[in-house]
Design an enzyme around this catalytic site. Sequence first.
Site, PDB file in Angstrom:
ATOM      1  N   GLU A  65      31.134 135.112  38.076  1.00 42.52           N
ATOM      2  CA  GLU A  65      29.941 134.658  38.798  1.00 42.52           C
ATOM      3  C   GLU A  65      28.624 135.095  38.176  1.00 42.52           C
ATOM      4  O   GLU A  65      27.564 134.596  38.555  1.00 42.52           O
ATOM      5  CB  GLU A  65      29.991 135.095  40.273  1.00 42.52           C
ATOM      6  CG  GLU A  65      29.779 136.579  40.520  1.00 42.52           C
ATOM      7  CD  GLU A  65      31.060 137.378  40.451  1.00 42.52           C
ATOM      8  OE1 GLU A  65      31.031 138.563  40.840  1.00 42.52           O
ATOM      9  OE2 GLU A  65      32.108 136.835  40.024  1.00 42.52           O
ATOM     10  N   TYR A 115      36.562 136.357  39.316  1.00 36.57           N
ATOM     11  CA  TYR A 115      35.466 136.509  40.276  1.00 36.57           C
ATOM     12  C   TYR A 115      35.576 137.895  40.905  1.00 36.57           C
ATOM     13  O   TYR A 115      36.655 138.301  41.342  1.00 36.57           O
ATOM     14  CB  TYR A 115      35.561 135.459  41.396  1.00 36.57           C
ATOM     15  CG  TYR A 115      35.221 134.056  40.988  1.00 36.57           C
ATOM     16  CD1 TYR A 115      33.936 133.718  40.558  1.00 36.57           C
ATOM     17  CD2 TYR A 115      36.173 133.041  41.046  1.00 36.57           C
ATOM     18  CE1 TYR A 115      33.617 132.431  40.185  1.00 36.57           C
ATOM     19  CE2 TYR A 115      35.865 131.741  40.682  1.00 36.57           C
ATOM     20  CZ  TYR A 115      34.588 131.438  40.250  1.00 36.57           C
ATOM     21  OH  TYR A 115      34.279 130.162  39.884  1.00 36.57           O
ATOM     22  N   HIS A 142      32.337 139.508  42.766  1.00 38.54           N
ATOM     23  CA  HIS A 142      31.399 139.571  43.886  1.00 38.54           C
ATOM     24  C   HIS A 142      31.272 141.007  44.402  1.00 38.54           C
ATOM     25  O   HIS A 142      31.430 141.294  45.578  1.00 38.54           O
ATOM     26  CB  HIS A 142      31.820 138.610  45.012  1.00 38.54           C
ATOM     27  CG  HIS A 142      31.890 137.174  44.598  1.00 38.54           C
ATOM     28  ND1 HIS A 142      30.759 136.419  44.351  1.00 38.54           N
ATOM     29  CD2 HIS A 142      32.952 136.351  44.374  1.00 38.54           C
ATOM     30  CE1 HIS A 142      31.121 135.194  43.993  1.00 38.54           C
ATOM     31  NE2 HIS A 142      32.435 135.136  43.998  1.00 38.54           N
ATOM     32  N   ASP A 188      30.950 135.114  50.035  1.00 35.64           N
ATOM     33  CA  ASP A 188      31.427 135.927  48.913  1.00 35.64           C
ATOM     34  C   ASP A 188      30.394 136.963  48.489  1.00 35.64           C
ATOM     35  O   ASP A 188      30.742 138.002  47.930  1.00 35.64           O
ATOM     36  CB  ASP A 188      31.752 135.041  47.704  1.00 35.64           C
ATOM     37  CG  ASP A 188      33.213 134.613  47.690  1.00 35.64           C
ATOM     38  OD1 ASP A 188      34.041 135.345  48.258  1.00 35.64           O
ATOM     39  OD2 ASP A 188      33.519 133.557  47.123  1.00 35.64           O
ATOM     40  N   LYS A 213      40.579 135.405  41.971  1.00 35.66           N
ATOM     41  CA  LYS A 213      39.844 136.222  42.930  1.00 35.66           C
ATOM     42  C   LYS A 213      39.918 137.692  42.549  1.00 35.66           C
ATOM     43  O   LYS A 213      40.765 138.120  41.767  1.00 35.66           O
ATOM     44  CB  LYS A 213      40.408 136.025  44.342  1.00 35.66           C
ATOM     45  CG  LYS A 213      40.170 134.639  44.898  1.00 35.66           C
ATOM     46  CD  LYS A 213      38.700 134.283  44.981  1.00 35.66           C
ATOM     47  CE  LYS A 213      37.944 135.076  46.029  1.00 35.66           C
ATOM     48  NZ  LYS A 213      36.507 134.704  46.099  1.00 35.66           N
ATOM     49  N   ARG A 218      45.135 129.052  44.048  1.00 31.90           N
ATOM     50  CA  ARG A 218      44.710 128.740  42.688  1.00 31.90           C
ATOM     51  C   ARG A 218      45.420 129.636  41.668  1.00 31.90           C
ATOM     52  O   ARG A 218      45.986 130.665  42.015  1.00 31.90           O
ATOM     53  CB  ARG A 218      43.191 128.905  42.555  1.00 31.90           C
ATOM     54  CG  ARG A 218      42.376 127.870  43.279  1.00 31.90           C
ATOM     55  CD  ARG A 218      40.883 128.190  43.275  1.00 31.90           C
ATOM     56  NE  ARG A 218      40.555 129.316  44.140  1.00 31.90           N
ATOM     57  CZ  ARG A 218      39.315 129.785  44.322  1.00 31.90           C
ATOM     58  NH1 ARG A 218      38.306 129.241  43.680  1.00 31.90           N
ATOM     59  NH2 ARG A 218      39.101 130.802  45.135  1.00 31.90           N
TER      60      ARG A 218
END
Length: 370
Positions: free
Chosen positions: A118, A94, A96, A270, A75, A15
């Site tokens: 998130e 993101y 996490h 995740d 990510k 991505r």
Amino acid sequence: MIIGVPKEIKNNENRVAVTPAGITEFRKHGHTIYVQTEAGKGSGFSDEQYTEAGATILSTIEEVYAIAEMIIKVKEPIESEYALIKEDQLLFTYFHFASSEPLTNAMIERKAVCLAYETVERTDRSLPLLIPMSEVAGRMAVQEGAKYLEKPMGGFGILLGGVAGVKPANVLVLGGGIVGTQAAKMAAGLGANVTIVDISLARLRYLEDIMPANVDTVMSNEYNIRDLVKSSILIIGGVLIPGAKAPSLITRDMLKLMKPGTVMVDVAIDQGGCFETSHATTHEDPIYEVDGVVHYCVANMPGAVPYTSTLALTNATLPYALLLANKGWKEACASNEELKKGLNVVNGKIVFKGVSDAWNLPYTEVSEVL
């Protein structure tokens, strides 16, 4: 603002955080965008398309981090990126954090401003930047589960929908949120018998109304889950506590209740995973077996369908990224409650309670950093 878009370097992460269309929007607002060469290649976007939209192409990830005030990614940074991150640099991606203590400590040490997709949250408690990837991951969970149920892949050897004269498979979905809803719809569409469990009776009532006849709803508790795993051949974990570690709903001793060749897909990996025996895997090496049960725990499932995932994600993130670029992170977060909830680590301080609780680290009220 000077914005940097590095190429994702996590295993099989194809991505990209900004499309050429997004570059056009940033340029309309007067911002400067640097994109690492081939950052969009995996999603079907060429360097030429980015250049035509107004971006400047840089050849290395080091150059992108060095020049940018805001880094937009998909990510979380991996270890090789930690040293590239500058104090006060805004990272919008993101994270996490509750599933990675090393990442948490690294971002504290770098004194960056970490705004996590998130945990951006609307007043209705929905998570607008997690929803599109949860939709993709929920649908993919059934696709991957069906594949690994095939005997050559290590599974039981069953077709989810069955055929005339042969009963369909039983699928158990843990969690009735976005992931669970999409997974249940996909499994039901393939003809499986689906049971979806959740702790919210209101949510179960809603699902009972919208789901087809081959989907049952059951209250989530240990007794019911123990009973359901005995007859389920595909189990999908889609439990989420925003910003915090996921609870382990399937314990190791429950594996002995399952048929050999059962497949478990942990979409919550995740956030640490919702199966006790889960550990993160990659698209390169996606599965492992414990007590005869196949575990699929890929931490970036949507990365396998990057064209769909990139468009779905950037449709959601671009308005927030523009707000951050136009106003700067402090003013944007002070004036927008949704973005404020996305702040996790700021200049060495943890400002999201779920992260501090996960690693027993000091917590600072977000108001103190704005």
